[in-house]
Motif scaffolding. Structure first.
Motif, PDB file in Angstrom:
ATOM      1  N   THR A 279      73.571  52.699  -9.085  1.00 57.93           N
ATOM      2  CA  THR A 279      73.254  53.810  -9.989  1.00 57.93           C
ATOM      3  C   THR A 279      71.797  53.794 -10.430  1.00 57.93           C
ATOM      4  O   THR A 279      71.272  54.814 -10.865  1.00 57.93           O
ATOM      5  N   THR A 280      71.139  52.643 -10.291  1.00 57.53           N
ATOM      6  CA  THR A 280      69.716  52.600 -10.620  1.00 57.53           C
ATOM      7  C   THR A 280      68.925  53.430  -9.617  1.00 57.53           C
ATOM      8  O   THR A 280      68.031  54.208  -9.983  1.00 57.53           O
ATOM      9  N   ALA A 281      69.273  53.282  -8.354  1.00 54.34           N
ATOM     10  CA  ALA A 281      68.549  54.012  -7.308  1.00 54.34           C
ATOM     11  C   ALA A 281      69.013  55.456  -7.177  1.00 54.34           C
ATOM     12  O   ALA A 281      68.201  56.358  -6.942  1.00 54.34           O
TER      13      ALA A 281
ATOM     14  N   ARG B 232      81.656  55.011  -7.029  1.00 53.22           N
ATOM     15  CA  ARG B 232      80.634  55.904  -6.468  1.00 53.22           C
ATOM     16  C   ARG B 232      79.395  55.902  -7.354  1.00 53.22           C
ATOM     17  O   ARG B 232      79.443  55.589  -8.547  1.00 53.22           O
ATOM     18  N   ASP B 233      78.292  56.277  -6.755  1.00 56.00           N
ATOM     19  CA  ASP B 233      77.062  56.534  -7.495  1.00 56.00           C
ATOM     20  C   ASP B 233      76.688  57.996  -7.246  1.00 56.00           C
ATOM     21  O   ASP B 233      77.558  58.804  -6.880  1.00 56.00           O
ATOM     22  N   GLY B 234      75.444  58.344  -7.421  1.00 56.22           N
ATOM     23  CA  GLY B 234      75.041  59.736  -7.283  1.00 56.22           C
ATOM     24  C   GLY B 234      75.237  60.321  -5.906  1.00 56.22           C
ATOM     25  O   GLY B 234      75.214  61.552  -5.744  1.00 56.22           O
ATOM     26  N   ARG B 235      75.452  59.468  -4.917  1.00 59.68           N
ATOM     27  CA  ARG B 235      75.685  59.962  -3.554  1.00 59.68           C
ATOM     28  C   ARG B 235      77.116  60.457  -3.352  1.00 59.68           C
ATOM     29  O   ARG B 235      77.421  61.084  -2.343  1.00 59.68           O
ATOM     30  N   GLY B 236      78.008  60.136  -4.290  1.00 64.75           N
ATOM     31  CA  GLY B 236      79.412  60.523  -4.150  1.00 64.75           C
ATOM     32  C   GLY B 236      80.225  59.425  -3.491  1.00 64.75           C
ATOM     33  O   GLY B 236      79.791  58.279  -3.376  1.00 64.75           O
ATOM     34  N   TRP B 237      81.412  59.774  -3.037  1.00 62.81           N
ATOM     35  CA  TRP B 237      82.322  58.794  -2.437  1.00 62.81           C
ATOM     36  C   TRP B 237      81.765  58.294  -1.116  1.00 62.81           C
ATOM     37  O   TRP B 237      81.134  59.045  -0.370  1.00 62.81           O
TER      38      TRP B 237
ATOM     39  N   THR C  83      74.130  58.433 -11.477  1.00 63.14           N
ATOM     40  CA  THR C  83      75.588  58.587 -11.506  1.00 63.14           C
ATOM     41  C   THR C  83      75.972  59.923 -10.900  1.00 63.14           C
ATOM     42  O   THR C  83      75.177  60.871 -10.884  1.00 63.14           O
ATOM     43  N   TYR C  84      77.194  59.979 -10.390  1.00 63.08           N
ATOM     44  CA  TYR C  84      77.655  61.222  -9.767  1.00 63.08           C
ATOM     45  C   TYR C  84      77.872  62.281 -10.834  1.00 63.08           C
ATOM     46  O   TYR C  84      78.494  62.031 -11.862  1.00 63.08           O
ATOM     47  N   ARG C  85      77.364  63.463 -10.588  1.00 64.91           N
ATOM     48  CA  ARG C  85      77.548  64.584 -11.515  1.00 64.91           C
ATOM     49  C   ARG C  85      77.962  65.823 -10.738  1.00 64.91           C
ATOM     50  O   ARG C  85      77.503  66.048  -9.619  1.00 64.91           O
ATOM     51  N   ILE C  86      78.831  66.601 -11.338  1.00 63.21           N
ATOM     52  CA  ILE C  86      79.186  67.905 -10.777  1.00 63.21           C
ATOM     53  C   ILE C  86      78.259  68.929 -11.420  1.00 63.21           C
ATOM     54  O   ILE C  86      78.306  69.138 -12.638  1.00 63.21           O
ATOM     55  N   VAL C  87      77.401  69.518 -10.634  1.00 57.51           N
ATOM     56  CA  VAL C  87      76.430  70.482 -11.146  1.00 57.51           C
ATOM     57  C   VAL C  87      76.885  71.882 -10.744  1.00 57.51           C
ATOM     58  O   VAL C  87      76.971  72.201  -9.558  1.00 57.51           O
ATOM     59  N   ARG C  88      77.172  72.695 -11.736  1.00 58.00           N
ATOM     60  CA  ARG C  88      77.583  74.079 -11.463  1.00 58.00           C
ATOM     61  C   ARG C  88      76.804  75.019 -12.375  1.00 58.00           C
ATOM     62  O   ARG C  88      76.807  74.856 -13.593  1.00 58.00           O
TER      63      ARG C  88
ATOM     64  N   HIS D 196      80.948  70.229  -5.316  1.00 57.05           N
ATOM     65  CA  HIS D 196      81.705  69.026  -5.653  1.00 57.05           C
ATOM     66  C   HIS D 196      82.274  68.384  -4.391  1.00 57.05           C
ATOM     67  O   HIS D 196      82.892  69.053  -3.564  1.00 57.05           O
ATOM     68  N   ILE D 197      82.060  67.080  -4.257  1.00 52.45           N
ATOM     69  CA  ILE D 197      82.570  66.314  -3.119  1.00 52.45           C
ATOM     70  C   ILE D 197      83.751  65.499  -3.618  1.00 52.45           C
ATOM     71  O   ILE D 197      83.589  64.585  -4.437  1.00 52.45           O
ATOM     72  N   SER D 198      84.940  65.835  -3.158  1.00 57.97           N
ATOM     73  CA  SER D 198      86.150  65.283  -3.770  1.00 57.97           C
ATOM     74  C   SER D 198      87.112  64.748  -2.716  1.00 57.97           C
ATOM     75  O   SER D 198      86.994  65.032  -1.526  1.00 57.97           O
ATOM     76  N   VAL D 199      88.039  63.951  -3.186  1.00 57.34           N
ATOM     77  CA  VAL D 199      89.202  63.568  -2.394  1.00 57.34           C
ATOM     78  C   VAL D 199      90.434  64.109  -3.110  1.00 57.34           C
ATOM     79  O   VAL D 199      90.439  64.205  -4.343  1.00 57.34           O
TER      80      VAL D 199
END
Length: 291
Positions: A16-18, A86-91, A21-26, A122-125
């Protein structure tokens, strides 16, 4: 082309430093749905055409995995799992559950970008992938579950027909009540303030009503498991010790847990906070012989 080594097909550790955190941006003016892909399985698909990307931690994924098992689709629709964090890249695909067996993607994001260039949603499972067209078919967990229950019966005899035509209206009527009050109400009830208080009231009223309903029937719609039971179970199994306050609901949940499709898709370590109290899911189930 030589096969890439396993290690080169795995994502780097969560950072998460690099990556943040994962965020859903809408954007408020964006009319597109949160779950952007909602196509359906083609009529009479071939065995091996579809793949499910799932997550052990996710209740929506577990719904689909249970439906998959009860439809008898092992070996017909393949399943693999993303990492639990996950981090900002998602799953991503990491060592714990192994590489992506279909495309060799390191990140699930790559499946979405292969489907829609510049994907910004959003990238989801769960995510349903079509090997034939090399694209995401759907990340609409409700639609995926129904497709698994209804579109493959020319290839496999279901263990349980979880979406019988005669009960579909009742299943969806129950969902219109239970989804906001229970499935999504659990998270809403954890929030502070008046909204959280209202959600807690609605949640416990719904659980009490379910407890009363299940005092006189084995499953939500009668003697057979349906999609309605799948949708409810994945929340009950994450509810913790509070479920024992409702004896008939608790017995019903344990009854479902004795079914391999429900039990084998449950990994408490992936969604239970450290130190949280868990009820005894192995406690023997004693329920009346319902007629």
């Amino acid at each position: 082309m030589p096969k890439l080594p396993r290690s080169s097909r795995l994502a780097s550790p969560v950072d998460t430093t690099a990556y943040g955190t994962y965020r859903i941006v809408r954007r408020p003016d964006d009319p597109r749905p949160l779950y952007r892909f909602s196509d359906h399985v083609v009529d009479k698909p071939q065995s091996g055409r579809y793949h499910i990307y799932a997550g052990w931690f996710c209740p929506w994924s577990q719904r689909v995995v249970i439906a998959h098992a009860l439809a008898g689709l092992q070996g017909i629709v393949t399943v693999s799992y993303v990492d639990n964090a996950r981090d900002g890249r998602g799953w991503a695909f990491r060592e714990r559950y192994g590489p992506d067996p279909v495309n060799g993607f390191r990140l699930l994001r790559q499946a979405y970008e292969a489907t829609e260039e510049g994907f910004d949603g959003h990238i989801s499972v769960p995510t349903l992938w079509d090997r034939s067209t090399a694209r995401v078919v759907s990340n609409d967990f409700k639609g995926i579950g129904i497709d698994l229950a209804t579109r493959f019966q020319h290839l496999a005899t279901p263990i349980v027909n979880t979406y019988p035509e005669a009960h579909r209206a009742e299943i969806e009527e129950l969902d219109a009540w239970l989804n906001p009050a229970v499935n999504r109400g659990v998270l809403a009830a954890e929030q502070p303030g008046p909204d959280g208080e209202r959600a807690r009231t609605a949640l416990h009223e719904a659980l009490a009503a379910l407890d009363q309903r299940l005092a006189g029937r084995r499953y939500l719609l009668g003697p057979d498991i349906t999609e309605a039971d799948i949708r409810l179970f994945v929340t009950l199994v994450r509810f913790g010790a509070g479920i024992t306050r409702y004896p008939d609901l608790w017995a019903y949940a344990r009854d479902l847990y004795t079914v391999p499709a429900f039990r084998d898709s449950t990994d408490f370590t992936t969604f239970t906070p450290p130190g949280a109290e868990l009820p005894d899911w192995s406690e023997p189930v004693r329920r009346p012989a319902y007629t």
